[in-house]
Motif scaffolding. Sequence first.
Motif, PDB file in Angstrom:
ATOM      1  N   VAL A   1      35.274  42.112  44.340  1.00 50.94           N
ATOM      2  CA  VAL A   1      35.623  40.716  44.598  1.00 50.94           C
ATOM      3  C   VAL A   1      35.330  39.847  43.369  1.00 50.94           C
ATOM      4  O   VAL A   1      35.955  38.797  43.181  1.00 50.94           O
ATOM      5  CB  VAL A   1      34.877  40.210  45.860  1.00 50.94           C
ATOM      6  N   LEU A   2      34.408  40.301  42.532  1.00 52.26           N
ATOM      7  CA  LEU A   2      34.049  39.542  41.334  1.00 52.26           C
ATOM      8  C   LEU A   2      35.174  39.519  40.302  1.00 52.26           C
ATOM      9  O   LEU A   2      35.111  38.749  39.344  1.00 52.26           O
ATOM     10  CB  LEU A   2      32.777  40.122  40.702  1.00 52.26           C
ATOM     11  N   GLN A   3      36.203  40.313  40.505  1.00 52.63           N
ATOM     12  CA  GLN A   3      37.344  40.358  39.595  1.00 52.63           C
ATOM     13  C   GLN A   3      38.489  39.460  40.056  1.00 52.63           C
ATOM     14  O   GLN A   3      39.542  39.440  39.431  1.00 52.63           O
ATOM     15  CB  GLN A   3      37.864  41.806  39.475  1.00 52.63           C
ATOM     16  N   GLN A   4      38.287  38.746  41.176  1.00 50.72           N
ATOM     17  CA  GLN A   4      39.371  37.965  41.766  1.00 50.72           C
ATOM     18  C   GLN A   4      39.100  36.467  41.631  1.00 50.72           C
ATOM     19  O   GLN A   4      38.008  35.988  41.926  1.00 50.72           O
ATOM     20  CB  GLN A   4      39.539  38.357  43.231  1.00 50.72           C
ATOM     21  N   GLY A   5      40.108  35.731  41.197  1.00 48.68           N
ATOM     22  CA  GLY A   5      39.968  34.300  40.936  1.00 48.68           C
ATOM     23  C   GLY A   5      39.637  33.473  42.160  1.00 48.68           C
ATOM     24  O   GLY A   5      38.867  32.513  42.072  1.00 48.68           O
ATOM     25  N   TRP A   6      40.229  33.816  43.305  1.00 50.33           N
ATOM     26  CA  TRP A   6      39.982  33.042  44.511  1.00 50.33           C
ATOM     27  C   TRP A   6      38.499  33.027  44.864  1.00 50.33           C
ATOM     28  O   TRP A   6      37.994  32.046  45.412  1.00 50.33           O
ATOM     29  CB  TRP A   6      40.789  33.567  45.696  1.00 50.33           C
ATOM     30  N   PHE A   7      37.798  34.112  44.540  1.00 52.04           N
ATOM     31  CA  PHE A   7      36.376  34.208  44.869  1.00 52.04           C
ATOM     32  C   PHE A   7      35.575  33.122  44.134  1.00 52.04           C
ATOM     33  O   PHE A   7      34.668  32.522  44.702  1.00 52.04           O
ATOM     34  CB  PHE A   7      35.826  35.598  44.527  1.00 52.04           C
ATOM     35  N   TYR A   8      35.927  32.859  42.885  1.00 51.12           N
ATOM     36  CA  TYR A   8      35.201  31.855  42.107  1.00 51.12           C
ATOM     37  C   TYR A   8      35.505  30.437  42.594  1.00 51.12           C
ATOM     38  O   TYR A   8      34.635  29.558  42.550  1.00 51.12           O
ATOM     39  CB  TYR A   8      35.476  32.038  40.610  1.00 51.12           C
ATOM     40  N   ALA A   9      36.717  30.227  43.071  1.00 53.62           N
ATOM     41  CA  ALA A   9      37.044  28.929  43.676  1.00 53.62           C
ATOM     42  C   ALA A   9      36.232  28.747  44.963  1.00 53.62           C
ATOM     43  O   ALA A   9      35.675  27.666  45.214  1.00 53.62           O
ATOM     44  CB  ALA A   9      38.541  28.843  43.966  1.00 53.62           C
ATOM     45  N   LYS A  10      36.140  29.807  45.756  1.00 55.15           N
ATOM     46  CA  LYS A  10      35.339  29.766  46.979  1.00 55.15           C
ATOM     47  C   LYS A  10      33.871  29.535  46.639  1.00 55.15           C
ATOM     48  O   LYS A  10      33.194  28.731  47.283  1.00 55.15           O
ATOM     49  CB  LYS A  10      35.506  31.076  47.754  1.00 55.15           C
ATOM     50  N   LEU A  11      33.388  30.207  45.629  1.00 51.43           N
ATOM     51  CA  LEU A  11      31.998  30.059  45.207  1.00 51.43           C
ATOM     52  C   LEU A  11      31.704  28.617  44.779  1.00 51.43           C
ATOM     53  O   LEU A  11      30.653  28.056  45.108  1.00 51.43           O
ATOM     54  CB  LEU A  11      31.695  31.035  44.072  1.00 51.43           C
ATOM     55  N   ALA A  12      32.639  28.001  44.079  1.00 49.26           N
ATOM     56  CA  ALA A  12      32.474  26.598  43.665  1.00 49.26           C
ATOM     57  C   ALA A  12      32.382  25.684  44.890  1.00 49.26           C
ATOM     58  O   ALA A  12      31.568  24.751  44.921  1.00 49.26           O
ATOM     59  CB  ALA A  12      33.632  26.171  42.763  1.00 49.26           C
ATOM     60  N   LEU A  13      33.193  25.962  45.890  1.00 50.13           N
ATOM     61  CA  LEU A  13      33.141  25.168  47.120  1.00 50.13           C
ATOM     62  C   LEU A  13      31.820  25.374  47.853  1.00 50.13           C
ATOM     63  O   LEU A  13      31.257  24.434  48.418  1.00 50.13           O
ATOM     64  CB  LEU A  13      34.318  25.510  48.025  1.00 50.13           C
ATOM     65  N   VAL A  14      31.319  26.596  47.848  1.00 47.81           N
ATOM     66  CA  VAL A  14      30.028  26.876  48.488  1.00 47.81           C
ATOM     67  C   VAL A  14      28.909  26.117  47.772  1.00 47.81           C
ATOM     68  O   VAL A  14      28.042  25.524  48.409  1.00 47.81           O
ATOM     69  CB  VAL A  14      29.743  28.396  48.535  1.00 47.81           C
TER      70      VAL A  14
END
Length: 143
Positions: A78-91
């Motif tokens: 999951v660390l290779q996927q861009g959506w995860f970092y957007a989700k992380l920013a929201l968290v």
Amino acid sequence: MFLWVKAFHLISLVVWFAALFYLPRLFVYHTSALKQGDVQGGERFKLMERKLYRGIMTPGMIATLVFGLWLVVLAPGVLQQGWFYAKLALVVALIGFHHMCLAQVKRLAADEAPRKKVFYQLLNGVPILVLVSVAILSVVKPF
């Protein structure tokens, strides 16, 4: 194991968001009680706000973060996927919102002048926007 951790992540997320939705609503009611001179009601809201924050909201946040990190450990791709970092920013933003709510709990508990009712009503919409965004990012994975 992954599905069990994911289930508990979702359960804790529901608990956290239920409290994130309800606490700003309590601020609205608390402010209205103070405006009407209802001292006893104000004291009741102080207790409700403190118990909701400490007993439900914070444990829900901690459990959500623990299970979320566990999911990353179980599925590091999951660390290779861009959506995860957007989700992380929201968290991260939601954690900030969580702590902003604590500031309001403390402010109201200290009988400091509350913000206007409209401010607390607008606060109520923040977790809704974050929840919708996180759900779309997690399910659709748009990038």
